[in-house]
Scaffold this motif. Structure first.
Motif, PDB file in Angstrom:
ATOM      1  N   ALA A 109      13.898  -0.620  -1.747  1.00 28.27           N
ATOM      2  CA  ALA A 109      12.975  -1.642  -2.302  1.00 28.27           C
ATOM      3  C   ALA A 109      12.598  -0.769  -3.547  1.00 28.27           C
ATOM      4  O   ALA A 109      12.426   0.410  -4.151  1.00 28.27           O
ATOM      5  N   ALA A 110      12.803  -1.959  -4.875  1.00 24.25           N
ATOM      6  CA  ALA A 110      12.639  -1.386  -5.957  1.00 24.25           C
ATOM      7  C   ALA A 110      11.714  -2.336  -6.857  1.00 24.25           C
ATOM      8  O   ALA A 110      11.634  -3.631  -6.423  1.00 24.25           O
ATOM      9  N   GLY A 111      11.056  -1.926  -8.053  1.00 26.85           N
ATOM     10  CA  GLY A 111      10.465  -2.691  -8.661  1.00 26.85           C
ATOM     11  C   GLY A 111      11.591  -3.354  -9.833  1.00 26.85           C
ATOM     12  O   GLY A 111      12.398  -2.743 -10.414  1.00 26.85           O
ATOM     13  N   TYR A 188       3.030   4.458  -8.771  1.00 27.28           N
ATOM     14  CA  TYR A 188       3.928   3.466  -9.600  1.00 27.28           C
ATOM     15  C   TYR A 188       3.867   3.755 -10.803  1.00 27.28           C
ATOM     16  O   TYR A 188       3.063   4.587 -11.461  1.00 27.28           O
ATOM     17  N   GLU A 189       4.611   3.300 -11.561  1.00 23.42           N
ATOM     18  CA  GLU A 189       4.687   3.315 -13.062  1.00 23.42           C
ATOM     19  C   GLU A 189       3.889   2.582 -14.053  1.00 23.42           C
ATOM     20  O   GLU A 189       3.389   1.526 -13.533  1.00 23.42           O
ATOM     21  N   VAL A 205      13.729   0.056 -10.549  1.00 21.82           N
ATOM     22  CA  VAL A 205      13.092   1.180 -10.338  1.00 21.82           C
ATOM     23  C   VAL A 205      12.418   1.632  -8.921  1.00 21.82           C
ATOM     24  O   VAL A 205      11.978   0.832  -8.482  1.00 21.82           O
ATOM     25  N   GLY A 206      12.979   2.788  -8.517  1.00 27.16           N
ATOM     26  CA  GLY A 206      12.282   3.053  -7.342  1.00 27.16           C
ATOM     27  C   GLY A 206      12.317   4.724  -7.107  1.00 27.16           C
ATOM     28  O   GLY A 206      12.338   5.456  -7.930  1.00 27.16           O
ATOM     29  N   MET A 207      11.942   4.908  -6.000  1.00 28.89           N
ATOM     30  CA  MET A 207      11.700   6.644  -5.604  1.00 28.89           C
ATOM     31  C   MET A 207      12.645   7.066  -4.600  1.00 28.89           C
ATOM     32  O   MET A 207      12.333   8.126  -3.913  1.00 28.89           O
ATOM     33  N   THR A 230      11.186  -6.195  -4.732  1.00 30.09           N
ATOM     34  CA  THR A 230      10.000  -6.386  -3.995  1.00 30.09           C
ATOM     35  C   THR A 230       8.794  -6.659  -5.029  1.00 30.09           C
ATOM     36  O   THR A 230       7.804  -7.260  -4.300  1.00 30.09           O
ATOM     37  N   ASN A 231       9.029  -6.573  -6.243  1.00 32.80           N
ATOM     38  CA  ASN A 231       7.787  -6.648  -7.149  1.00 32.80           C
ATOM     39  C   ASN A 231       8.251  -6.611  -8.676  1.00 32.80           C
ATOM     40  O   ASN A 231       9.351  -5.868  -8.855  1.00 32.80           O
ATOM     41  N   LEU A 238       0.179  -4.774  -7.872  1.00 32.14           N
ATOM     42  CA  LEU A 238       1.091  -3.776  -7.009  1.00 32.14           C
ATOM     43  C   LEU A 238       0.463  -3.025  -6.017  1.00 32.14           C
ATOM     44  O   LEU A 238      -0.266  -2.328  -6.170  1.00 32.14           O
ATOM     45  N   VAL A 243       4.934  -4.615  -1.244  1.00 28.23           N
ATOM     46  CA  VAL A 243       6.451  -4.214  -1.347  1.00 28.23           C
ATOM     47  C   VAL A 243       7.124  -4.091   0.133  1.00 28.23           C
ATOM     48  O   VAL A 243       8.139  -4.774   0.121  1.00 28.23           O
TER      49      VAL A 243
END
Ligand code: HPA
Length: 265
Positions: A109-111, A188-189, A205-207, A230-231, A238, A243
């Protein structure tokens, strides 16, 4: 990788897995539709890092097959933000290599950073930017072998990406290319960080993902990666719940895509 974990996979798998698939937040559902599926909890694996639970991560290893292709699926992963090292976070790639898989498919899942991306979009990862401040090959231990100075050009296999595109066309799904920025999290960022990431060329972007992909390349496994948007990164409202929910909604198209890809492998 402890021999007991290799034995455990061999004992449960009806056929020796060829492809390993890591299922990210909210994407666990794919594993439930496999043929001949069998599962065990990560807690039964000696080598799996024990970092406790994170909501949305089932923590199960599943064997089974799709379209006759035997697969090893990881329902949920260990993240470095849970306190594990990059080497530990790469355990799925290491176990996949140890049991002889030649392909690793990672999902996350990523932004969305790119303005062209919207919630629910599926991105085929073409490359990544490692902003986690660490690397799974630090202290690369001898027994698993390998030279740590591995090239990362075409880490996301161009041939497999072509297969993914053809499969997406066949399924009538839109698949866009993008670059994944991997950050440590778990916060989150900030909007300023998202503006910075945008300037680096990152699209999502993800983790996660980065440790597994680097380890897989070091172990000679080819990689294909997908991000589910997911967002909007640093978007309003958020939350982890948002997510997971977006992951569930879009999981159906990603599941279809995955099966169409496996049919072509
Ligand atoms: N940022 C980082 N990781 C994420 C995000 C995000 O916006 N969404 C899902 N995983």
């Amino acid at each position: 990788v402890p021999q007991s974990d290799i034995d455990a996979v061999r004992a449960m798998a009806v056929q020796s897995p060829r492809v390993a698939i890591v299922l990210g937040s909210g994407l666990s559902g794919l594993a439930d539709t496999a043929d001949d599926s069998r599962s065990l909890s990560y807690t039964e694996l000696e080598g799996f890092p024990d970092v406790g639970d994170v909501v949305g991560h089932a923590g199960r290893l599943v064997t089974g097959s799709f379209a006759g292709v035997p697969v090893l699926m990881f329902q949920g992963r260990v993240h470095q933000y849970q306190g594990s090292s990059a080497w530990e976070a790469a355990y799925p790639a290491r176990l996949a290599a140890a049991i002889g898989c030649d392909t690793l498919i990672v999902t996350n899942a990523a932004g969305g950073i790119s303005a062209d991306l919207h919630t629910g979009d599926v991105v085929c990862i073409t490359d990544h930017i490692n902003l986690m401040g660490t690397n799974p090959l630090i202290g690369w231990p001898g027994p698993e072998g390998g030279n740590p100075f591995i090239p990362m050009r075409d880490a996301y296999d161009p041939g497999l990406r072509d297969v993914a595109k053809a499969a997406a066309d066949e399924e009538g799904l839109t698949l866009v290319d993008g670059i994944y920025a991997g950050l440590l999290g778990p916060s989150y960022e900030t909007p300023a960080e998202v503006a910075y990431l945008s300037s680096t060329g990152a699209d999502v972007v993800g983790m996660s993902t980065v440790p597994e992909v680097i380890a897989a390349r070091a172990l000679g496994i080819r990689v294909l990666g997908f991000s589910l948007v997911t967002n909007v990164a640093a978007g309003e409202g958020l939350s982890h719940v948002e997510v997971l929910e977006a992951g569930r909604v879009a999981a159906e198209s990603l599941t279809r895509l995955m099966i169409a890809i496996l049919r072509r492998l």
